[in-house]
Design a protein around this motif. Sequence first.
Motif, PDB file in Angstrom:
ATOM      1  N   LEU A 235       0.838  -1.206   0.000  1.00 30.21           N
ATOM      2  CA  LEU A 235       0.000   0.000   0.000  1.00 30.21           C
ATOM      3  C   LEU A 235       0.870   1.252   0.000  1.00 30.21           C
ATOM      4  N   ASP A 236       1.890   1.282   0.867  1.00 27.90           N
ATOM      5  CA  ASP A 236       2.756   2.459   0.955  1.00 27.90           C
ATOM      6  C   ASP A 236       3.372   2.783  -0.403  1.00 27.90           C
ATOM      7  N   ARG A 237       3.750   1.753  -1.144  1.00 25.87           N
ATOM      8  CA  ARG A 237       4.369   1.978  -2.452  1.00 25.87           C
ATOM      9  C   ARG A 237       3.338   2.483  -3.460  1.00 25.87           C
ATOM     10  N   LEU A 238       2.192   1.827  -3.526  1.00 22.48           N
ATOM     11  CA  LEU A 238       1.185   2.218  -4.521  1.00 22.48           C
ATOM     12  C   LEU A 238       0.564   3.575  -4.199  1.00 22.48           C
ATOM     13  N   ALA A 239       0.561   3.941  -2.907  1.00 22.67           N
ATOM     14  CA  ALA A 239       0.010   5.241  -2.524  1.00 22.67           C
ATOM     15  C   ALA A 239       0.867   6.396  -3.030  1.00 22.67           C
ATOM     16  N   GLU A 240       2.039   6.089  -3.590  1.00 20.72           N
ATOM     17  CA  GLU A 240       2.837   7.123  -4.248  1.00 20.72           C
ATOM     18  C   GLU A 240       2.072   7.734  -5.426  1.00 20.72           C
ATOM     19  N   ALA A 241       1.085   7.022  -5.927  1.00 16.37           N
ATOM     20  CA  ALA A 241       0.287   7.511  -7.055  1.00 16.37           C
ATOM     21  C   ALA A 241      -0.745   8.557  -6.633  1.00 16.37           C
ATOM     22  N   LEU A 242      -0.904   8.790  -5.318  1.00 20.01           N
ATOM     23  CA  LEU A 242      -1.892   9.760  -4.833  1.00 20.01           C
ATOM     24  C   LEU A 242      -1.396  11.179  -5.123  1.00 20.01           C
ATOM     25  N   ARG A 243      -2.239  11.989  -5.722  1.00 21.54           N
ATOM     26  CA  ARG A 243      -1.856  13.365  -6.068  1.00 21.54           C
ATOM     27  C   ARG A 243      -1.761  14.242  -4.818  1.00 21.54           C
ATOM     28  N   ASP A 244      -1.070  15.357  -4.934  1.00 20.31           N
ATOM     29  CA  ASP A 244      -1.022  16.330  -3.842  1.00 20.31           C
ATOM     30  C   ASP A 244      -2.443  16.806  -3.532  1.00 20.31           C
ATOM     31  N   GLY A 245      -2.786  16.870  -2.248  1.00 19.63           N
ATOM     32  CA  GLY A 245      -4.128  17.280  -1.853  1.00 19.63           C
ATOM     33  C   GLY A 245      -5.131  16.141  -1.846  1.00 19.63           C
ATOM     34  N   GLY A 246      -4.694  14.940  -2.222  1.00 23.96           N
ATOM     35  CA  GLY A 246      -5.587  13.787  -2.239  1.00 23.96           C
ATOM     36  C   GLY A 246      -5.834  13.242  -0.836  1.00 23.96           C
ATOM     37  N   VAL A 247      -6.753  12.292  -0.741  1.00 22.48           N
ATOM     38  CA  VAL A 247      -7.137  11.700   0.541  1.00 22.48           C
ATOM     39  C   VAL A 247      -6.950  10.187   0.485  1.00 22.48           C
ATOM     40  N   LEU A 248      -6.352   9.621   1.529  1.00 18.55           N
ATOM     41  CA  LEU A 248      -6.285   8.177   1.714  1.00 18.55           C
ATOM     42  C   LEU A 248      -7.170   7.839   2.909  1.00 18.55           C
ATOM     43  N   GLN A 267      -7.076   9.401   6.680  1.00 12.27           N
ATOM     44  CA  GLN A 267      -8.196   9.445   7.627  1.00 12.27           C
ATOM     45  C   GLN A 267      -8.849   8.077   7.778  1.00 12.27           C
ATOM     46  N   ALA A 268      -9.103   7.699   9.023  1.00 12.81           N
ATOM     47  CA  ALA A 268      -9.807   6.450   9.325  1.00 12.81           C
ATOM     48  C   ALA A 268     -11.312   6.684   9.346  1.00 12.81           C
ATOM     49  N   TYR A 269     -12.069   5.606   9.193  1.00 16.11           N
ATOM     50  CA  TYR A 269     -13.529   5.723   9.226  1.00 16.11           C
ATOM     51  C   TYR A 269     -14.154   4.439   9.761  1.00 16.11           C
ATOM     52  N   ASP A 270     -15.399   4.541  10.177  1.00 12.59           N
ATOM     53  CA  ASP A 270     -16.211   3.396  10.587  1.00 12.59           C
ATOM     54  C   ASP A 270     -17.447   3.320   9.702  1.00 12.59           C
ATOM     55  N   GLY A 271     -18.015   2.134   9.599  1.00 12.47           N
ATOM     56  CA  GLY A 271     -19.296   1.996   8.912  1.00 12.47           C
ATOM     57  C   GLY A 271     -20.403   2.592   9.762  1.00 12.47           C
ATOM     58  N   GLU A 272     -21.336   3.267   9.134  1.00  9.43           N
ATOM     59  CA  GLU A 272     -22.472   3.861   9.837  1.00  9.43           C
ATOM     60  C   GLU A 272     -23.770   3.293   9.274  1.00  9.43           C
ATOM     61  N   THR A 273     -24.761   3.165  10.144  1.00 13.05           N
ATOM     62  CA  THR A 273     -26.053   2.678   9.698  1.00 13.05           C
ATOM     63  C   THR A 273     -27.152   3.602  10.201  1.00 13.05           C
ATOM     64  N   GLY A 274     -28.386   3.256   9.912  1.00 15.62           N
ATOM     65  CA  GLY A 274     -29.527   4.097  10.244  1.00 15.62           C
ATOM     66  C   GLY A 274     -30.389   4.284   9.006  1.00 15.62           C
ATOM     67  N   PRO A 275     -31.620   4.752   9.178  1.00 16.01           N
ATOM     68  CA  PRO A 275     -32.562   4.843   8.056  1.00 16.01           C
ATOM     69  C   PRO A 275     -32.033   5.608   6.848  1.00 16.01           C
ATOM     70  N   GLU A 276     -31.394   6.757   7.056  1.00 15.15           N
ATOM     71  CA  GLU A 276     -30.924   7.552   5.925  1.00 15.15           C
ATOM     72  C   GLU A 276     -29.790   6.856   5.190  1.00 15.15           C
TER      73      GLU A 276
END
Length: 323
Positions: A235-248, A267-276
Amino acid sequence: MAAGDVPERMQAAAFDEFGGPEMITPRILPVPQVADDEVLLKVWSAGVGVWDALERAGSLVPEGSEFPIVPGAEAAGTVAAVGEQVTNVAVGDLVYVYGYRRPKGGFYAEYAATKAQYVAKLPASVPAEHAGAMPTDALTALSGLDVLGLPAGAWVLIFGASGGQGHLAVQLAKRQGLRVIAVASRAAGVALVTRLGADLSLDGHGDLTQALAAIREVAPDGVDGVLAMAGGKTLDRLAEALRDGGVLAYPNGVQPVPRERPGATVQAYDGETGPERLQRLNELIEAGPFEVHIAEKFALGRAAEAHRRLQTSYPGRLLITVR
């Protein structure tokens, strides 16, 4: 309570103490009673995920759980009964559920009680026999794409694209108009993500210099976002393809944690649920055929074997078939 023909007892897989897969054994348990804001699900199938193994080991146990604990965070089936306050589904509806909180037990059982707010009708585009393995990963993938917040036409690199969450993320990203570079595992994984519509499919076990060259050929300015379902040197190697200002973006629990990158947001994230969230997921799913790739199915009595299989490598998801 409105109800169909519900027995008093049911078959389930449960454990009386925390530990390894061998702790899960077939049981006969009472069918849970539903409160006014709950639904009783007649389970057809239940997904098997790493979160179930963590629950079994004692490190991710839903609040209010009591032994014997029935694991299982997600399922598909028909509504067998509803509480008096429930209006979003009715007895007989074919539904899916990600039961974030489940003090009355999980879905490795013939019946399970869950809050109605976690339940949604199953779109016709999802095969009902596989739908039990969809909810957690689909909702988590949607959260990851939301963190990236990319406009239609942008390039996203999905790392771990042939895994449970990854192969659903590929389909959801395409429905959002994104151009997808899918990094999968070996030939079978590459074939899967190609079939699911990836614009460029790469083998993460192959030559990374060639992979980066292929990425730069289609996205010469770099990719706009990376969705990482796994971490590590590849992942660290392939993430070299991320442009400046991009998000991982990566789901919490990924190890090793993706490293910070100069000029990029990680940035880390969690799955969210709920009606919407469920409504939004359904709107994306209904855009066309939606595949939940099942690597292997297990009968309810083989739940311990399914947990042992979790410790190996496979494309897609594992599934317990209850009916």
